[in-house]
Design an enzyme around this catalytic site. Sequence first.
Site, mmCIF file in Angstrom:
data_model
loop_
_atom_site.group_PDB
_atom_site.id
_atom_site.type_symbol
_atom_site.label_atom_id
_atom_site.label_comp_id
_atom_site.label_asym_id
_atom_site.label_seq_id
_atom_site.Cartn_x
_atom_site.Cartn_y
_atom_site.Cartn_z
ATOM 1 N N HIS A 71 69.040 77.928 44.895
ATOM 2 C CA HIS A 71 68.491 79.286 44.795
ATOM 3 C C HIS A 71 67.753 79.473 43.473
ATOM 4 C CE1 HIS A 71 71.310 81.251 48.001
ATOM 5 N NE2 HIS A 71 70.260 80.664 48.525
ATOM 6 N N ARG B 57 73.927 102.412 64.430
ATOM 7 C CA ARG B 57 75.205 101.880 63.909
ATOM 8 C C ARG B 57 75.642 100.573 64.575
ATOM 9 N NH1 ARG B 57 76.210 107.393 63.887
ATOM 10 N NH2 ARG B 57 75.941 108.225 61.785
ATOM 11 N N HIS C 238 73.543 75.224 46.918
ATOM 12 C CA HIS C 238 72.770 76.457 47.029
ATOM 13 C C HIS C 238 72.612 77.200 45.704
ATOM 14 C CE1 HIS C 238 73.094 75.587 51.231
ATOM 15 N NE2 HIS C 238 72.478 76.690 51.590
ATOM 16 N N HIS D 112 63.565 76.292 51.568
ATOM 17 C CA HIS D 112 64.996 76.477 51.299
ATOM 18 C C HIS D 112 65.750 75.136 51.306
ATOM 19 C CE1 HIS D 112 68.874 78.512 51.334
ATOM 20 N NE2 HIS D 112 69.212 77.824 52.409
ATOM 21 N N ARG E 155 84.603 79.666 53.409
ATOM 22 C CA ARG E 155 83.188 79.742 53.825
ATOM 23 C C ARG E 155 82.243 79.441 52.665
ATOM 24 N NH1 ARG E 155 80.091 83.906 57.964
ATOM 25 N NH2 ARG E 155 78.048 82.985 57.609
ATOM 26 N N LYS F 106 80.169 74.480 61.264
ATOM 27 C CA LYS F 106 79.924 75.836 60.768
ATOM 28 C C LYS F 106 80.815 76.829 61.516
ATOM 29 C CE LYS F 106 76.993 79.284 59.036
ATOM 30 N NZ LYS F 106 75.716 79.702 58.522
ATOM 31 N N GLU G 101 70.507 70.765 55.499
ATOM 32 C CA GLU G 101 71.736 71.483 55.867
ATOM 33 C C GLU G 101 72.636 70.594 56.740
ATOM 34 O OE1 GLU G 101 72.444 74.274 54.451
ATOM 35 O OE2 GLU G 101 70.556 75.245 53.931
ATOM 36 N N GLU H 107 83.532 85.287 54.054
ATOM 37 C CA GLU H 107 83.445 84.496 52.823
ATOM 38 C C GLU H 107 84.387 84.966 51.721
ATOM 39 O OE1 GLU H 107 79.520 82.908 52.091
ATOM 40 O OE2 GLU H 107 79.944 82.793 49.950
ATOM 41 N N ASN I 141 77.978 76.609 50.839
ATOM 42 C CA ASN I 141 76.916 76.799 49.847
ATOM 43 C C ASN I 141 76.733 75.598 48.930
ATOM 44 O OD1 ASN I 141 76.186 79.471 50.604
ATOM 45 N ND2 ASN I 141 78.084 80.197 49.688
ATOM 46 N N LYS J 221 75.637 86.101 59.027
ATOM 47 C CA LYS J 221 75.057 86.623 57.781
ATOM 48 C C LYS J 221 73.638 87.069 58.088
ATOM 49 C CE LYS J 221 77.346 84.172 54.012
ATOM 50 N NZ LYS J 221 77.127 83.261 52.884
HETATM 51 N N1 LIG Z 1 71.936 83.735 57.576
HETATM 52 C C1 LIG Z 1 72.312 82.592 57.086
HETATM 53 O O1 LIG Z 1 73.469 82.201 57.128
HETATM 54 C C2 LIG Z 1 71.261 81.706 56.471
HETATM 55 C C3 LIG Z 1 71.557 80.366 56.183
HETATM 56 C C4 LIG Z 1 70.546 79.555 55.690
HETATM 57 C C5 LIG Z 1 69.278 80.074 55.477
HETATM 58 N N2 LIG Z 1 69.036 81.389 55.753
HETATM 59 C C6 LIG Z 1 67.703 81.946 55.565
HETATM 60 O O2 LIG Z 1 66.824 81.305 56.475
HETATM 61 C C7 LIG Z 1 65.506 81.354 55.964
HETATM 62 C C8 LIG Z 1 64.863 80.003 56.115
HETATM 63 O O3 LIG Z 1 64.827 79.699 57.482
HETATM 64 P P1 LIG Z 1 63.766 78.662 58.073
HETATM 65 O O4 LIG Z 1 63.816 77.429 57.266
HETATM 66 O O5 LIG Z 1 63.994 78.589 59.520
HETATM 67 O O6 LIG Z 1 62.369 79.343 57.694
HETATM 68 P P2 LIG Z 1 61.317 80.213 58.534
HETATM 69 O O7 LIG Z 1 61.984 81.153 59.413
HETATM 70 O O8 LIG Z 1 60.371 80.759 57.530
HETATM 71 O O9 LIG Z 1 60.579 79.129 59.422
HETATM 72 C C9 LIG Z 1 59.843 78.122 58.783
HETATM 73 C C10 LIG Z 1 58.404 78.032 59.317
HETATM 74 O O10 LIG Z 1 58.411 77.392 60.584
HETATM 75 C C11 LIG Z 1 57.723 78.191 61.543
HETATM 76 N N3 LIG Z 1 58.325 77.898 62.832
HETATM 77 C C12 LIG Z 1 59.519 78.327 63.284
HETATM 78 N N4 LIG Z 1 59.822 77.705 64.430
HETATM 79 C C13 LIG Z 1 58.791 76.897 64.716
HETATM 80 C C14 LIG Z 1 58.527 75.982 65.776
HETATM 81 N N5 LIG Z 1 59.417 75.731 66.729
HETATM 82 N N6 LIG Z 1 57.350 75.321 65.769
HETATM 83 C C15 LIG Z 1 56.446 75.515 64.767
HETATM 84 N N7 LIG Z 1 56.659 76.330 63.720
HETATM 85 C C16 LIG Z 1 57.823 77.007 63.703
HETATM 86 C C17 LIG Z 1 57.890 79.584 61.029
HETATM 87 O O11 LIG Z 1 56.925 80.451 61.564
HETATM 88 C C18 LIG Z 1 57.745 79.373 59.535
HETATM 89 O O12 LIG Z 1 56.393 79.280 59.180
HETATM 90 C C19 LIG Z 1 65.629 81.810 54.522
HETATM 91 O O13 LIG Z 1 65.210 83.155 54.438
HETATM 92 C C20 LIG Z 1 67.114 81.699 54.217
HETATM 93 O O14 LIG Z 1 67.543 82.651 53.294
HETATM 94 C C21 LIG Z 1 69.997 82.194 56.245
#
Ligand SMILES: NC(=O)c1ccc[n+]([C@@H]2O[C@H](COP(=O)([O-])OP(=O)(O)OC[C@H]3O[C@@H](n4cnc5c(N)ncnc54)[C@H](O)[C@@H]3O)[C@@H](O)[C@H]2O)c1
Length: 372
Positions: free
Chosen positions: A261, A130, A257, A274, A250, A236, A194, A246, A254, A152
Amino acid sequence: MSTDTSTASSNLLTLNVALGERSYPIVIGPGLIGDGERLAASLAGRQVMVVTNDSVAEHYLERLTSSLPDSLEVRTLILPDGEVHKTFASVERIWDALLEAGFNRRSSLVALGGGVIGDMVGFAAACYQRGIDFIQVPTTLLSQVDSSVGGKTGVNHPLGKNMIGAFWQPRAVLIDTDALTTLPSRELSSGLAEVIKYGLIHDQCFLEWLEREMSGLRELNTELLARAIERSCAIKAEIVAADETEQGVRALLNLGHTFGHAIEAYMGYGRWLHGEAVAVGMVMAADLSQRLGWIDAAAVERTRRIIAAAGLPVEAPAEMSVDDFLARMKLDKKNLDSRLRLVLIRSIGAACVHDEAPLEMLKSCIAEFPRR
Ligand SMILES: NC(=O)c1ccc[n+]([C@@H]2O[C@H](COP(=O)([O-])OP(=O)(O)OC[C@H]3O[C@@H](n4cnc5c(N)ncnc54)[C@H](O)[C@@H]3O)[C@@H](O)[C@H]2O)c1
């Protein structure tokens, strides 16, 4: 509620996300992955599980675990890399590992990786017994400026991205700017989308600064990157503190987005990153804002130019029809009842949520938008 102004100790910058009892620090600077004492200071108990993926583990797992104090009981879990693995099954593997290790309610998870790892680890932490603590150690620019802050968490469902999840705030966010040195340039650009978003929705001066410094950022100038990350996280944090779950402001985070998306879902997650999809989405949002008479052609061109300067696409996929866009945009979580809610640009540096764009106008915007 508000965010504290940032403080600098040595070469580290610290911000605070002000959420009452659930407030937490964001620390930004070099060397943080190897600063186990700092990480340990955020732990409630002595059991800690570091979760990462195979690509990030190669670069940073040993650096992180070897710096943790001997007094801790440290476990690691390495998941496969990729958005396709952002699933309930991966989160189950985290719970399995925690249970098999006999970890209790005072144990903590550490998310070492990009947004995929951060979102899954946060969700695992939200549900395990939990709710247990977790710490974000984001290693992509996108996760450093966006997904690691704000609570999130979640996973994808076959019928929709991020459809299963929870709001669960981390105990701390430790942003090691050194991690960006190993990040592929396409991923860096994805994060810059972003960063640009914050300027467009909230801070015209920041956008002007980004226009001046974009080439230095892309060349990994660490001082510039730390500044861009700090300003992005501050914006942020301010927005999250004002509207944690949100209900209102908030949603402005987006921008781009809903269009984005739709592109990600249609093209298949992974083919477009993304940030790349969001980048095109922001230009489309600017285009629609112009059609509504809110901004002029010069503002749309300015949006397009800074996004292109960050190495991001400014054209939609050729294979996507108007109906392809609309079908997927209707699944967006922001929509209430049957109305399509979009974040649009009121003026550069100010955004709004709008659900009254005429459908014919939206269709023309999509139909006439340049394709690649
Ligand atoms: N929670 C939120 O508020 C929020 C906001 C925006 C995006 N997201 C989510 O985040 C995700 C995208 O995140 P992302 O762009 O970080 O993608 P990711 O986590 O897939 O990382 C991108 C790639 O980079 C690699 N990588 C990570 N750090 C590295 C480093 N220092 N050196 C070399 N390679 C590295 C990873 O292994 C991966 O292959 C999506 O699933 C999206 O939905 C969430």
